[in-house]
Design a protein around this motif. Structure first.
Motif, PDB file in Angstrom:
ATOM      1  N   ALA A 252       0.843  -1.202   0.000  1.00  0.00           N
ATOM      2  CA  ALA A 252       0.000   0.000   0.000  1.00  0.00           C
ATOM      3  C   ALA A 252       0.878   1.250   0.000  1.00  0.00           C
ATOM      4  CB  ALA A 252      -0.925   0.001   1.213  1.00  0.00           C
ATOM      5  N   CYS A 253       1.985   1.194   0.740  1.00  0.00           N
ATOM      6  CA  CYS A 253       2.925   2.324   0.755  1.00  0.00           C
ATOM      7  C   CYS A 253       3.501   2.555  -0.639  1.00  0.00           C
ATOM      8  CB  CYS A 253       4.060   2.052   1.734  1.00  0.00           C
ATOM      9  SG  CYS A 253       3.551   1.779   3.440  1.00  0.00           S
ATOM     10  N   ALA A 254       3.861   1.476  -1.320  1.00  0.00           N
ATOM     11  CA  ALA A 254       4.410   1.596  -2.676  1.00  0.00           C
ATOM     12  C   ALA A 254       3.387   2.233  -3.608  1.00  0.00           C
ATOM     13  CB  ALA A 254       4.829   0.227  -3.194  1.00  0.00           C
ATOM     14  N   ALA A 255       2.124   1.830  -3.474  1.00  0.00           N
ATOM     15  CA  ALA A 255       1.070   2.410  -4.304  1.00  0.00           C
ATOM     16  C   ALA A 255       0.933   3.904  -4.037  1.00  0.00           C
ATOM     17  CB  ALA A 255      -0.251   1.693  -4.033  1.00  0.00           C
ATOM     18  N   MET A 256       1.047   4.305  -2.766  1.00  0.00           N
ATOM     19  CA  MET A 256       0.952   5.724  -2.423  1.00  0.00           C
ATOM     20  C   MET A 256       2.098   6.525  -3.016  1.00  0.00           C
ATOM     21  SD  MET A 256      -0.180   5.461   1.579  1.00  0.00           S
ATOM     22  CE  MET A 256      -1.758   4.726   2.046  1.00  0.00           C
ATOM     23  N   ILE A 257       3.278   5.972  -2.956  1.00  0.00           N
ATOM     24  CA  ILE A 257       4.446   6.686  -3.488  1.00  0.00           C
ATOM     25  C   ILE A 257       4.329   6.833  -5.001  1.00  0.00           C
ATOM     26  CG2 ILE A 257       6.951   6.550  -3.790  1.00  0.00           C
ATOM     27  CD1 ILE A 257       6.963   5.111  -0.983  1.00  0.00           C
TER      28      ILE A 257
ATOM     29  N   VAL B  86      12.122   3.332   1.781  1.00  0.00           N
ATOM     30  CA  VAL B  86      12.079   2.014   2.411  1.00  0.00           C
ATOM     31  C   VAL B  86      10.828   1.986   3.279  1.00  0.00           C
ATOM     32  CG1 VAL B  86      13.291   0.326   3.831  1.00  0.00           C
ATOM     33  CG2 VAL B  86      14.610   1.946   2.435  1.00  0.00           C
ATOM     34  N   CYS B  87       9.993   0.976   3.090  1.00  0.00           N
ATOM     35  CA  CYS B  87       8.684   0.968   3.748  1.00  0.00           C
ATOM     36  C   CYS B  87       8.393  -0.362   4.447  1.00  0.00           C
ATOM     37  CB  CYS B  87       7.577   1.240   2.736  1.00  0.00           C
ATOM     38  SG  CYS B  87       7.717   2.823   1.888  1.00  0.00           S
ATOM     39  N   ASP B  88       7.952  -0.252   5.684  1.00  0.00           N
ATOM     40  CA  ASP B  88       7.449  -1.388   6.443  1.00  0.00           C
ATOM     41  C   ASP B  88       8.515  -2.441   6.706  1.00  0.00           C
ATOM     42  OD1 ASP B  88       5.250  -2.428   7.852  1.00  0.00           O
ATOM     43  OD2 ASP B  88       4.791  -3.841   6.245  1.00  0.00           O
ATOM     44  N   LEU B  89       9.744  -2.001   6.897  1.00  0.00           N
ATOM     45  CA  LEU B  89      10.856  -2.915   7.179  1.00  0.00           C
ATOM     46  C   LEU B  89      11.705  -2.327   8.298  1.00  0.00           C
ATOM     47  CD1 LEU B  89      11.830  -3.689   3.493  1.00  0.00           C
ATOM     48  CD2 LEU B  89      10.924  -5.366   5.117  1.00  0.00           C
ATOM     49  N   CYS B  90      12.113  -3.183   9.212  1.00  0.00           N
ATOM     50  CA  CYS B  90      12.918  -2.754  10.361  1.00  0.00           C
ATOM     51  C   CYS B  90      14.133  -3.666  10.503  1.00  0.00           C
ATOM     52  CB  CYS B  90      12.069  -2.809  11.632  1.00  0.00           C
ATOM     53  SG  CYS B  90      12.995  -2.461  13.153  1.00  0.00           S
TER      54      CYS B  90
ATOM     55  N   CYS C 243      -0.342   1.583  11.105  1.00  0.00           N
ATOM     56  CA  CYS C 243       0.409   0.717  10.204  1.00  0.00           C
ATOM     57  C   CYS C 243       1.318   1.612   9.368  1.00  0.00           C
ATOM     58  CB  CYS C 243      -0.526  -0.117   9.330  1.00  0.00           C
ATOM     59  SG  CYS C 243      -1.509   0.849   8.153  1.00  0.00           S
ATOM     60  N   THR C 244       2.182   1.030   8.569  1.00  0.00           N
ATOM     61  CA  THR C 244       3.108   1.864   7.813  1.00  0.00           C
ATOM     62  C   THR C 244       2.393   2.658   6.723  1.00  0.00           C
ATOM     63  OG1 THR C 244       4.841   0.242   8.249  1.00  0.00           O
ATOM     64  CG2 THR C 244       5.300   1.871   6.571  1.00  0.00           C
ATOM     65  N   ALA C 245       1.269   2.144   6.224  1.00  0.00           N
ATOM     66  CA  ALA C 245       0.494   2.927   5.251  1.00  0.00           C
ATOM     67  C   ALA C 245       0.022   4.238   5.869  1.00  0.00           C
ATOM     68  CB  ALA C 245      -0.696   2.104   4.751  1.00  0.00           C
ATOM     69  N   ASP C 246      -0.367   4.217   7.150  1.00  0.00           N
ATOM     70  CA  ASP C 246      -0.727   5.457   7.836  1.00  0.00           C
ATOM     71  C   ASP C 246       0.453   6.424   7.861  1.00  0.00           C
ATOM     72  OD1 ASP C 246      -3.440   4.909   8.841  1.00  0.00           O
ATOM     73  OD2 ASP C 246      -2.499   3.401  10.109  1.00  0.00           O
ATOM     74  N   VAL C 247       1.617   5.881   8.209  1.00  0.00           N
ATOM     75  CA  VAL C 247       2.824   6.712   8.321  1.00  0.00           C
ATOM     76  C   VAL C 247       3.175   7.325   6.968  1.00  0.00           C
ATOM     77  CG1 VAL C 247       5.279   6.699   8.903  1.00  0.00           C
ATOM     78  CG2 VAL C 247       3.674   5.333  10.255  1.00  0.00           C
TER      79      VAL C 247
ATOM     80  N   GLU D 142      -8.837   5.808   3.327  1.00  0.00           N
ATOM     81  CA  GLU D 142      -9.624   4.604   3.579  1.00  0.00           C
ATOM     82  C   GLU D 142      -8.777   3.353   3.392  1.00  0.00           C
ATOM     83  OE1 GLU D 142     -14.014   2.871   2.413  1.00  0.00           O
ATOM     84  OE2 GLU D 142     -12.879   3.932   0.870  1.00  0.00           O
ATOM     85  N   LEU D 143      -7.932   3.335   2.372  1.00  0.00           N
ATOM     86  CA  LEU D 143      -7.037   2.201   2.163  1.00  0.00           C
ATOM     87  C   LEU D 143      -6.120   2.003   3.361  1.00  0.00           C
ATOM     88  CD1 LEU D 143      -5.757  -0.032   0.423  1.00  0.00           C
ATOM     89  CD2 LEU D 143      -4.274   1.743  -0.585  1.00  0.00           C
ATOM     90  N   ALA D 144      -5.566   3.098   3.882  1.00  0.00           N
ATOM     91  CA  ALA D 144      -4.698   3.007   5.053  1.00  0.00           C
ATOM     92  C   ALA D 144      -5.459   2.463   6.257  1.00  0.00           C
ATOM     93  CB  ALA D 144      -4.093   4.374   5.373  1.00  0.00           C
ATOM     94  N   ALA D 145      -6.691   2.929   6.441  1.00  0.00           N
ATOM     95  CA  ALA D 145      -7.490   2.486   7.587  1.00  0.00           C
ATOM     96  C   ALA D 145      -7.813   0.998   7.502  1.00  0.00           C
ATOM     97  CB  ALA D 145      -8.773   3.303   7.675  1.00  0.00           C
ATOM     98  N   VAL D 146      -8.166   0.535   6.307  1.00  0.00           N
ATOM     99  CA  VAL D 146      -8.509  -0.881   6.151  1.00  0.00           C
ATOM    100  C   VAL D 146      -7.256  -1.745   6.273  1.00  0.00           C
ATOM    101  CG1 VAL D 146      -9.533  -2.608   4.617  1.00  0.00           C
ATOM    102  CG2 VAL D 146     -10.516  -0.313   4.751  1.00  0.00           C
ATOM    103  N   THR D 147      -6.141  -1.264   5.755  1.00  0.00           N
ATOM    104  CA  THR D 147      -4.874  -1.982   5.909  1.00  0.00           C
ATOM    105  C   THR D 147      -4.504  -2.085   7.384  1.00  0.00           C
ATOM    106  OG1 THR D 147      -4.128  -1.180   3.752  1.00  0.00           O
ATOM    107  CG2 THR D 147      -2.444  -2.019   5.246  1.00  0.00           C
ATOM    108  N   ARG D 148      -4.673  -0.989   8.113  1.00  0.00           N
ATOM    109  CA  ARG D 148      -4.402  -0.987   9.554  1.00  0.00           C
ATOM    110  C   ARG D 148      -5.281  -1.990  10.290  1.00  0.00           C
ATOM    111  NH1 ARG D 148      -7.171   3.466  11.551  1.00  0.00           N
ATOM    112  NH2 ARG D 148      -5.945   4.654  10.037  1.00  0.00           N
ATOM    113  N   ASP D 149      -6.524  -2.106   9.857  1.00  0.00           N
ATOM    114  CA  ASP D 149      -7.478  -3.002  10.509  1.00  0.00           C
ATOM    115  C   ASP D 149      -6.953  -4.428  10.552  1.00  0.00           C
ATOM    116  OD1 ASP D 149     -10.384  -3.330  11.499  1.00  0.00           O
ATOM    117  OD2 ASP D 149     -10.236  -4.861   9.935  1.00  0.00           O
ATOM    118  N   HIS D 150      -6.266  -4.840   9.489  1.00  0.00           N
ATOM    119  CA  HIS D 150      -5.695  -6.190   9.496  1.00  0.00           C
ATOM    120  C   HIS D 150      -4.311  -6.216  10.129  1.00  0.00           C
ATOM    121  CE1 HIS D 150      -3.757  -9.872   8.077  1.00  0.00           C
ATOM    122  NE2 HIS D 150      -4.970 -10.374   8.001  1.00  0.00           N
ATOM    123  N   ASP D 151      -3.487  -5.230   9.783  1.00  0.00           N
ATOM    124  CA  ASP D 151      -2.095  -5.259  10.226  1.00  0.00           C
ATOM    125  C   ASP D 151      -1.983  -5.166  11.745  1.00  0.00           C
ATOM    126  OD1 ASP D 151       0.433  -5.404   8.636  1.00  0.00           O
ATOM    127  OD2 ASP D 151       0.991  -3.756   9.963  1.00  0.00           O
TER     128      ASP D 151
END
Length: 419
Positions: free
Chosen positions: A60-65, A145-149, A202-206, A221-230
């Motif tokens: 989702a982060c990649a799609a946003m970028i 770099v997204c969603d990786l630590c 979630c990282t999509a929110d960030v 909305e995409l970020a919120a739904v992604t967060r709901d699962h993540d």
């Protein structure tokens, strides 16, 4: 190897779910060659490059970028490919991602088409992904770099330091729990590191709040739904659709489809997900049926084995009274899931070559030296892996008990001093 040995057609589910998917038996050397080639094609000539976890959150982060760079791909070819795959997959039991026949796939070159290159990575391949960007990206590229630590800064230090000198910018968005020293070392390079609260975002929110772009409402909305699962909130049924689809689709496909439609997947994708779920639900039932519970300290830990959807298995086991669930996978790794009564999953995973969140973590114990070890793993349903993970639970239980006792002693001392 005889293809029939890893062909699941006609083999009982109770047998093939004890083995890894076909990709496990594909030699790493060949897989690495293909991954290297595709990464080079995605990175070369790109205006920006995104290294992202290959799950729903990272993609989702990649799609946003790509949206911010006006670099999204046309979704029409992907929808046609999905429809063709749905027709071809009727009766196919294997739900693991597969290498498509490039000759018949109109999206085979999609990874090389966007001016924002996408490199899907996991927590154990971040260093390799950074090295590939260093090798193939143009000077002054923008890197995300997204969603990786990283578990340890030294592990990524060499390629990241070189990229800090060569790129125009590096922005890193995440929501995992970072070690303070690692975060400080990354920021000292001039990297714009933004880490959200792991139990709130979630990282999509960030990513959404960090990018300087006017996104329309569907992205929030995409970020919120992604967060709901993540974050395992589980209030929006669409979040399971996104999570399942991100697993069954390739990275380019998922990023393109959610980039075009947001959290409301089109009918073709919904039909594809529903078709795959028939097999998924059966595997969940098998894994739950194999679970054995153990009492560790004050916790009830349910441990199972098999190729399955670990989050749903863990949720079912928690519903049956487990404080924590461990799902050992045929490929040798394991998922650890907690609950409100158990928030130490990352501590357990950290003792067996892994990490993650307090209620969701993963690991792969360093116990597999050759194929005989894997053969033992498959025929005993992960006995050795289960044993070392349960030992890690016991060690964490002792640490928690000692910390509790020490806190009680300190409280008692303060009380005596007040008197």
């Amino acid at each position: 190897m005889d293809d029939d040995l890893i062909d699941e057609a006609g083999i009982p589910r109770s047998r093939y779910t004890r083995l890894p998917g076909k990709g496990f038996f594909y030699p790493d050397s060949l897989d690495e060659e293909r991954a290297e080639r595709r990464a080079k094609e995605a990175i070369e000539g790109s205006e920006a490059v995104v290294i992202a976890d290959g799950d729903a959150d990272g993609l989702a982060c990649a799609a946003m970028i790509r949206e911010a760079y006006d670099a999204a791909l046309d979704v029409a070819d992907f929808e046609a490919a999905i429809a063709a795959r749905l027709a071809a997959d009727e009766g196919d039991a294997d739900d693991s991602p597969t290498v498509e026949d490039d000759a018949d796939d109109p999206t085979a070159d999609a990874h090389a088409q966007s001016p924002v290159g996408l490199v899907a990575a996991g927590p154990y391949s971040l260093d390799t992904s950074l090295e590939r960007v260093l090798a193939y990206a143009d000077d002054d590229v923008d890197l995300f770099v997204c969603d990786l630590c990283p578990d340890d800064y030294e592990w990524i230090a060499e390629p990241l330091e070189a990229l800090a000198e060569a790129t125009a910018s590096i922005r890193w968005f995440d929501h995992h729990q970072w070690d303070e020293e690692t975060a400080a070392a990354v920021r000292r390079l001039g990297v714009d590191l933004v880490v959200g609260a792991s139990d709130e975002e979630c990282t999509a929110d960030v990513t959404l709040r960090s990018l300087d772009h006017e996104f329309d409402d569907r992205w929030a909305e995409l970020a919120a739904v992604t967060r709901d699962h993540d974050l395992w909130i589980k209030e929006d049924p669409r979040s399971d659709d996104l999570a399942d689809y991100s697993y069954w689709a390739g990275a380019e496909e998922y990023a393109t489809v959610v980039g075009a439609y947001g959290a409301d997947l089109p009918d073709t994708v919904a039909a594809f997900v529903a078709d795959r779920r028939v097999e998924k639900e059966a595997r969940i039932d098998d894994a739950v049926g194999r679970a054995v519970t153990h009492e560790v300290g004050d916790w009830t830990v349910a441990v199972t084995y098999g190729r399955c959807s670990q989050n749903e298995v863990a949720e079912t086991l928690r519903g049956e009274g487990a404080d924590a669930a461990v799902i050992v996978k045929p490929a040798g790794s394991a998922s650890i899931r907690g609950s409100e009564g158990f928030r130490h999953a990352h501590e357990v995973a950290g003792k067996v070559n892994g990490g993650g969140h307090p209620q969701a973590a993963g690991c792969k114990p360093d116990i597999y030296d050759d194929m005989l070890d894997y053969a033992h793993h498959w025929t005993t349903e992960g006995q050795a892996c289960k044993r070392v993970i349960l030992a890690a639970f016991e060690a964490v239980a002792e640490e928690v008990a000692e910390a509790g006792a020490a806190a009680g002693e300190d409280s008692g001392a303060e009380s005596d001093a007040d008197e």
